[in-house]
Design a protein around this motif. Structure first.
Motif, PDB file in Angstrom:
ATOM      1  N   VAL A  27      -0.505  -0.656 -10.029  1.00  0.00           N
ATOM      2  CA  VAL A  27      -2.023  -0.604  -9.673  1.00  0.00           C
ATOM      3  C   VAL A  27      -1.953  -0.768  -7.890  1.00  0.00           C
ATOM      4  CG1 VAL A  27      -4.184  -1.774  -9.647  1.00  0.00           C
ATOM      5  CG2 VAL A  27      -2.979  -1.205 -11.513  1.00  0.00           C
ATOM      6  N   ARG A  28      -1.105  -1.851  -7.689  1.00  0.00           N
ATOM      7  CA  ARG A  28      -1.265  -2.077  -6.084  1.00  0.00           C
ATOM      8  C   ARG A  28      -0.311  -1.101  -5.248  1.00  0.00           C
ATOM      9  NH1 ARG A  28       0.549  -7.054  -8.317  1.00  0.00           N
ATOM     10  NH2 ARG A  28       2.623  -6.724  -8.281  1.00  0.00           N
ATOM     11  N   TRP A  35      -2.066   3.019  -1.349  1.00  0.00           N
ATOM     12  CA  TRP A  35      -1.698   4.553  -0.981  1.00  0.00           C
ATOM     13  C   TRP A  35      -2.626   5.123   0.151  1.00  0.00           C
ATOM     14  CZ3 TRP A  35       3.231   6.397  -2.063  1.00  0.00           C
ATOM     15  CH2 TRP A  35       3.589   7.424  -1.492  1.00  0.00           C
ATOM     16  N   PRO A  36      -2.209   5.512   1.095  1.00  0.00           N
ATOM     17  CA  PRO A  36      -3.068   6.120   1.904  1.00  0.00           C
ATOM     18  C   PRO A  36      -3.854   7.174   1.511  1.00  0.00           C
ATOM     19  CG  PRO A  36      -0.746   5.833   3.133  1.00  0.00           C
ATOM     20  CD  PRO A  36      -0.808   5.525   1.719  1.00  0.00           C
ATOM     21  N   PRO A  52      -1.783  12.676  -0.757  1.00  0.00           N
ATOM     22  CA  PRO A  52      -1.625  12.959  -1.989  1.00  0.00           C
ATOM     23  C   PRO A  52      -0.811  12.110  -2.956  1.00  0.00           C
ATOM     24  CG  PRO A  52      -0.373  14.887  -1.124  1.00  0.00           C
ATOM     25  CD  PRO A  52      -0.921  13.991   0.035  1.00  0.00           C
ATOM     26  N   VAL A  53      -1.072  11.705  -4.015  1.00  0.00           N
ATOM     27  CA  VAL A  53      -0.283  10.617  -4.781  1.00  0.00           C
ATOM     28  C   VAL A  53       0.692  11.532  -5.668  1.00  0.00           C
ATOM     29  CG1 VAL A  53      -0.256   8.710  -6.502  1.00  0.00           C
ATOM     30  CG2 VAL A  53      -1.971   9.139  -4.774  1.00  0.00           C
ATOM     31  N   GLY A 110      -9.464   5.031  -8.756  1.00  0.00           N
ATOM     32  CA  GLY A 110     -10.340   6.109  -8.158  1.00  0.00           C
ATOM     33  C   GLY A 110      -9.451   6.987  -7.313  1.00  0.00           C
ATOM     34  N   ARG A 111      -8.200   7.146  -7.956  1.00  0.00           N
ATOM     35  CA  ARG A 111      -7.206   8.338  -7.265  1.00  0.00           C
ATOM     36  C   ARG A 111      -6.939   9.425  -8.402  1.00  0.00           C
ATOM     37  NH1 ARG A 111      -4.797   6.399  -2.530  1.00  0.00           N
ATOM     38  NH2 ARG A 111      -4.368   8.644  -2.445  1.00  0.00           N
TER      39      ARG A 111
END
Length: 292
Positions: free
Chosen positions: A148-149, A154-155, A159-160, A220-221
């Motif tokens: 979670v952290r 993450w900017p 993209p993740v 929210g990602r």
């Protein structure tokens, strides 16, 4: 009952302690650390003791009607040696890791503890050993908390992309910490009517990729999974750790991620009366509480 909790200052112990106090039980909190004991709910009597030191653990447990241990199962044998005659039953903590086929010293310790517990029961001892899967959701949660952290920090303009062995197709069955606490309480109340071993797990096996994607959704990602061979990931992880970087997972955890975990949740529901919540609900609640 007079309930002694070994490991009361740990990740699960402090929540169990508060729950039992709310229920009106007389609780003794046992820990090796005086400082950690001082941080616990004042409703419990605090006693500093070490499971491996009979001179401290024996008097700490002397007036217990029920003993709950959240210590690693490898400490089962010295714990059982300290159980006083007045104790009605014990509730011990094992782990579903006992079922792994991978080399795992932690799993070996669980199997050793379960063997000691079985032998003790054969001599007339009464109790239950609960085997939880990965416990998540508490403030101190290490596994999902780290994920979670990472996702939270993450900017937003990047993209993740999360690399996982075999694309994260292998399964895991995480259990929410409050569901584990409920299972512990049920075992404390009804140990004679509960089988000697019960697995405490999430409602259904889920692929690791779903764990990552549902965790990302909770903050929210949106995460994309990149399938990568295990040997490539372990090599890269070893290199990054050697450079001093702190990462969410270590090599041993990556290897365990290539082994699917599937456990029957019905004994938990039937014998403990606990129906575990879905992972997505639990991780959303963790994020809503700001516990990361």
């Amino acid at each position: 009952m007079r309930i002694a909790i070994i490991g009361a200052s740990g990740k699960t112990g402090r929540y169990l302690l508060s729950r039992l106090c709310r229920d009106g039980d007389s609780v003794v909190a046992i820990s090796r650390s005086r400082e950690r004991l001082a941080s616990l709910d004042a409703c419990a009597e605090a006693r500093q003791a070490d499971l491996l030191d009979p001179a401290t653990i024996n008097p700490a447990l002397a007036d217990a009607d029920c003993i709950v241990s959240l210590a690693h199962a490898r400490f089962t044998e010295p714990l059982l040696a300290a159980v006083p005659p007045r104790c009605r039953w014990v509730v011990l903590t094992g782990s579903v890791r006992r079922s792994t086929v991978l080399p795992d010293p932690g799993a070996d310790g669980v199997r050793q503890g379960e063997a000691a517990f079985t032998a003790w029961r054969a001599l007339g001892g009464r109790g239950v050993m609960l085997h939880p899967s990965m416990i998540f959701g508490a403030r101190e949660d290490r596994n999902i908390g780290r994920l979670v952290r990472l996702l939270w920090r993450w900017p937003r303009f990047l993209p993740v992309v999360v690399p996982l062995p075999d694309g994260g197709r292998h399964t895991v069955q995480p259990v929410y910490f409050e569901d584990f606490v409920d299972a512990l309480v049920a075992a404390i109340r009804n140990a004679p009517d509960v089988p000697p071993a019960v697995e405490v797990v999430g409602p259904a096996p889920m692929p690791y990729r779903d764990v990552v994607q549902q965790t990302a959704a909770a903050v929210g990602r949106r995460a994309w999974i990149l399938p990568v061979p295990l040997f490539v990931l372990t090599g890269a992880l070893t290199l990054l750790v050697g450079l001093g970087l702190r990462l969410p997972f270590d090599v041993a955890e990556l290897r365990r991620g290539t082994e699917s975990k599937r456990f029957d949740v019905e004994p938990m529901r039937t014998h403990l009366g606990v129906s575990p919540r879905p992972f997505a609900d639990g991780v959303r609640e963790k994020v809503a509480r700001g516990w990361f």
